[in-house]
Every structure is written in structure tokens, then in C-alpha cells.
Motif scaffolding. Structure first.
Motif, PDB file in Angstrom:
ATOM      1  N   HIS A  60     -20.695  -0.019  19.297  1.00  0.00           N
ATOM      2  CA  HIS A  60     -21.564  -0.914  20.154  1.00  0.00           C
ATOM      3  C   HIS A  60     -22.727   0.023  20.305  1.00  0.00           C
ATOM      4  N   ASN A  61     -22.909   0.220  20.671  1.00  0.00           N
ATOM      5  CA  ASN A  61     -23.524   1.710  21.922  1.00  0.00           C
ATOM      6  C   ASN A  61     -24.905   0.753  21.777  1.00  0.00           C
ATOM      7  N   ALA A  62     -26.374   1.578  22.356  1.00  0.00           N
ATOM      8  CA  ALA A  62     -28.247   0.984  22.530  1.00  0.00           C
ATOM      9  C   ALA A  62     -27.953   1.251  21.371  1.00  0.00           C
ATOM     10  N   ARG A  63     -27.674   1.849  20.340  1.00  0.00           N
ATOM     11  CA  ARG A  63     -28.970   2.041  18.656  1.00  0.00           C
ATOM     12  C   ARG A  63     -27.889   1.407  18.251  1.00  0.00           C
ATOM     13  N   PHE A  64     -26.760   0.717  17.928  1.00  0.00           N
ATOM     14  CA  PHE A  64     -25.895  -0.857  17.739  1.00  0.00           C
ATOM     15  C   PHE A  64     -27.237  -1.799  17.725  1.00  0.00           C
ATOM     16  N   HIS A  65     -27.233  -1.532  18.776  1.00  0.00           N
ATOM     17  CA  HIS A  65     -27.654  -3.292  19.596  1.00  0.00           C
ATOM     18  C   HIS A  65     -29.323  -3.282  19.271  1.00  0.00           C
ATOM     19  N   ALA A  66     -30.182  -1.976  19.163  1.00  0.00           N
ATOM     20  CA  ALA A  66     -31.224  -2.259  18.897  1.00  0.00           C
ATOM     21  C   ALA A  66     -31.973  -1.772  17.240  1.00  0.00           C
ATOM     22  N   LEU A  67     -30.235  -1.540  16.491  1.00  0.00           N
ATOM     23  CA  LEU A  67     -30.437  -2.090  14.612  1.00  0.00           C
ATOM     24  C   LEU A  67     -30.309  -3.575  15.037  1.00  0.00           C
ATOM     25  N   MET A  68     -29.699  -4.559  15.481  1.00  0.00           N
ATOM     26  CA  MET A  68     -29.190  -5.979  16.001  1.00  0.00           C
ATOM     27  C   MET A  68     -30.828  -5.977  15.859  1.00  0.00           C
ATOM     28  N   ASP A  69     -31.573  -5.945  17.437  1.00  0.00           N
ATOM     29  CA  ASP A  69     -32.656  -6.250  17.249  1.00  0.00           C
ATOM     30  C   ASP A  69     -34.249  -6.618  16.349  1.00  0.00           C
ATOM     31  N   ILE A  70     -33.715  -5.628  16.095  1.00  0.00           N
ATOM     32  CA  ILE A  70     -34.327  -4.702  14.019  1.00  0.00           C
ATOM     33  C   ILE A  70     -33.766  -6.471  13.348  1.00  0.00           C
ATOM     34  N   TYR A  71     -32.771  -6.465  13.057  1.00  0.00           N
ATOM     35  CA  TYR A  71     -31.804  -6.901  11.405  1.00  0.00           C
ATOM     36  C   TYR A  71     -31.991  -8.508  11.779  1.00  0.00           C
ATOM     37  N   PHE A  72     -31.804  -8.765  12.969  1.00  0.00           N
ATOM     38  CA  PHE A  72     -31.458 -10.516  13.439  1.00  0.00           C
ATOM     39  C   PHE A  72     -31.588 -10.115  15.273  1.00  0.00           C
ATOM     40  N   PRO A  73     -33.212 -10.841  15.094  1.00  0.00           N
ATOM     41  CA  PRO A  73     -33.278 -10.476  16.609  1.00  0.00           C
ATOM     42  C   PRO A  73     -32.712 -11.840  17.648  1.00  0.00           C
ATOM     43  N   LYS A  74     -32.253 -12.694  16.640  1.00  0.00           N
ATOM     44  CA  LYS A  74     -31.730 -13.670  17.440  1.00  0.00           C
ATOM     45  C   LYS A  74     -30.242 -13.808  17.486  1.00  0.00           C
ATOM     46  N   TRP A  75     -29.772 -12.951  17.524  1.00  0.00           N
ATOM     47  CA  TRP A  75     -27.828 -11.841  17.248  1.00  0.00           C
ATOM     48  C   TRP A  75     -27.839 -12.443  18.732  1.00  0.00           C
ATOM     49  N   ARG A  76     -28.284 -12.406  19.996  1.00  0.00           N
ATOM     50  CA  ARG A  76     -27.314 -12.843  21.068  1.00  0.00           C
ATOM     51  C   ARG A  76     -28.112 -14.274  21.181  1.00  0.00           C
ATOM     52  N   GLU A  77     -28.483 -15.205  20.865  1.00  0.00           N
ATOM     53  CA  GLU A  77     -28.075 -16.760  21.055  1.00  0.00           C
ATOM     54  C   GLU A  77     -26.761 -16.822  19.276  1.00  0.00           C
ATOM     55  N   VAL A 101     -22.704 -10.890   9.272  1.00  0.00           N
ATOM     56  CA  VAL A 101     -22.576 -10.505   7.794  1.00  0.00           C
ATOM     57  C   VAL A 101     -24.101  -9.615   8.645  1.00  0.00           C
ATOM     58  N   VAL A 102     -24.649  -9.276   9.441  1.00  0.00           N
ATOM     59  CA  VAL A 102     -25.887  -8.754   9.361  1.00  0.00           C
ATOM     60  C   VAL A 102     -25.074  -7.798  10.829  1.00  0.00           C
ATOM     61  N   HIS A 103     -23.938  -7.890  11.565  1.00  0.00           N
ATOM     62  CA  HIS A 103     -23.055  -7.050  12.752  1.00  0.00           C
ATOM     63  C   HIS A 103     -21.995  -6.498  11.546  1.00  0.00           C
ATOM     64  N   GLU A 104     -21.506  -6.656  10.871  1.00  0.00           N
ATOM     65  CA  GLU A 104     -20.980  -5.576  10.047  1.00  0.00           C
ATOM     66  C   GLU A 104     -21.824  -4.666   9.147  1.00  0.00           C
ATOM     67  N   LEU A 105     -22.519  -5.012   8.612  1.00  0.00           N
ATOM     68  CA  LEU A 105     -23.789  -4.350   7.608  1.00  0.00           C
ATOM     69  C   LEU A 105     -24.132  -3.216   8.979  1.00  0.00           C
ATOM     70  N   CYS A 106     -24.942  -3.948   9.917  1.00  0.00           N
ATOM     71  CA  CYS A 106     -25.250  -1.872  11.279  1.00  0.00           C
ATOM     72  C   CYS A 106     -24.681  -1.807  11.169  1.00  0.00           C
ATOM     73  N   HIS A 107     -23.154  -2.086  11.700  1.00  0.00           N
ATOM     74  CA  HIS A 107     -22.206  -0.750  11.232  1.00  0.00           C
ATOM     75  C   HIS A 107     -21.845   0.160  10.315  1.00  0.00           C
ATOM     76  N   LEU A 108     -22.773   0.380   9.492  1.00  0.00           N
ATOM     77  CA  LEU A 108     -22.769   1.079   8.454  1.00  0.00           C
ATOM     78  C   LEU A 108     -23.418   1.858   9.088  1.00  0.00           C
ATOM     79  N   LEU A 109     -24.437   1.710   9.865  1.00  0.00           N
ATOM     80  CA  LEU A 109     -25.453   2.117   9.946  1.00  0.00           C
ATOM     81  C   LEU A 109     -25.163   3.071  11.923  1.00  0.00           C
ATOM     82  N   GLU A 110     -24.743   2.024  11.709  1.00  0.00           N
ATOM     83  CA  GLU A 110     -23.840   2.783  13.488  1.00  0.00           C
ATOM     84  C   GLU A 110     -22.165   2.448  13.854  1.00  0.00           C
TER      85      GLU A 110
END
Length: 193
Positions: free
Chosen positions: A161-178, A149-158
């Protein structure tokens, strides 16, 4: 019929490339790309030389397909009633997540759709501001669904799948890699987002 039960079809395509290459597709067939002008005899020799690789790759492809079918087969979606029940369950899980995270991220959606997708968990159409989720998300742990859910919502901001996208994922769902690792472990199949 199992992939190993039939001889593979070999599809040869000539391309603007400098070398021969081949890959095994889902149904076990062999797709060969050859440089324009290369003789059929050279291509056949290449295929023969790599017959052991073809055999092993076809076995791996068959096993991967079996695991994939087994995983997705856990959620039967053949009847209208099964689809309706799955849709109801998924909506009740996903929609509160979408609402909460969209508000937190300051994004607006025009629509949320649900489809029977096995090639990806979710899909964002940035221009339309819509998101589509796979009904098969029901096979994942809840926190992995939230990751999608957060991944797809982040695509509305970026969109990419660049560094900005991953930074947004770090902010909004820090455990995304896990969560991504757990999703892959759960399904044992590579599915795009």
C-alpha cells in the motif's frame, strides 16, 4: 454472554520492551505486556491503577463487537442453501467487474475465490495471481464492491500500500477514498482489506 457480564481474564506476557502496555481483545480479556524482569507486584499495581480504563475499554469493545455481529448478521450464511445463494449473487456482481477492470489494467488472474471472511473484504495472493472476495461484500453498495475489486486487482501491479499503489487506485478508481469512507460508514467496523 456479554463481555461486561464476566470478569476479564488477564494474560501477562514478558517481552523485550521498555514499558508496560495493555490492550483489550475481542472477547474482553486484558493482554498485558511487561518488560522482562519487572515484578508481578508492579504489574498488578499498574493493572489496578488502570482499572477504570479497563472497564471503559471493555464496554467499547463489547459495543463494537455487538455492532459488528449485527452488521454481518444481516447476511445469514448458516445453511448450505444460504451460502449457495449468496455465492451466486456475489459471482454475478463481481465477475463482470473483475473481467472489465482486469482487461483495462492489463492484469491476468489465475483464479477468483469467495469465502465467508469478516476480517477483510478481499485478499490478493500476488505469487499465485489469485484473489479471494468476502461473501459479505453483498452487504455493501455496489460502487463500494467495485472499489474492493479494483483494490485487489491493483495489488497484482503493486503488492504493498505505497504511493505507487495509491497512484494506481487514482487512475483506475478515482473515487476510491470516498468508497472506502462509505464502506466504513456502512459497516461501522474497521475491517482490513
Amino acid at each position: 454472554m456479554n463481555i461486561g457480564d464476566k470478569a476479564p481474564e488477564i494474560l501477562l506476557t514478558y517481552r523485550r520492551t521498555s514499558r508496560l502496555s495493555m490492550r483489550i481483545v475481542k472477547n474482553g480479556d486484558v493482554h498485558v505486556s511487561a518488560p522482562i524482569g519487572m515484578s508481578r507486584k508492579e504489574v498488578e499495581a499498574f493493572i489496578l491503577q488502570h482499572s477504570e480504563w479497563i472497564h471503559e475499554a471493555r464496554k467499547k469493545t463489547a459495543e463494537h463487537q455487538r455492532q459488528r455481529d449485527e452488521f454481518f448478521g444481516q447476511l445469514p450464511l448458516t445453511t448450505r442453501a444460504q451460502k449457495a445463494e449468496a455465492l451466486l449473487r456475489l459471482k454475478s456482481l463481481v465477475e463482470p467487474m473483475v473481467e472489465r477492470h482486469a482487461r483495462e489494467m492489463g492484469v491476468r488472474l489465475s483464479a477468483v475465490f469467495y469465502k465467508r471472511m469478516i476480517s477483510r473484504w478481499g485478499m490478493c495472493k500476488v505469487k499465485e495471481r489469485s484473489i479471494c472476495f468476502s461473501l459479505y461484500l453483498l452487504l455493501l453498495p455496489e460502487w463500494c464492491v467495485e472499489h474492493v475489486v479494483v483494490h485487489e486487482l491493483c495489488h497484482l501491479l503493486e503488492p504493498s500500500h505505497n504511493a505507487r499503489f495509491h497512484a494506481l487506485m487514482d487512475i483506475y478508481f478515482p473515487k476510491w477514498r470516498e468508497a472506502r469512507r462509505e464502506t466504513r460508514r456502512t459497516c461501522r467496523a474497521t475491517i482490513g482489506d
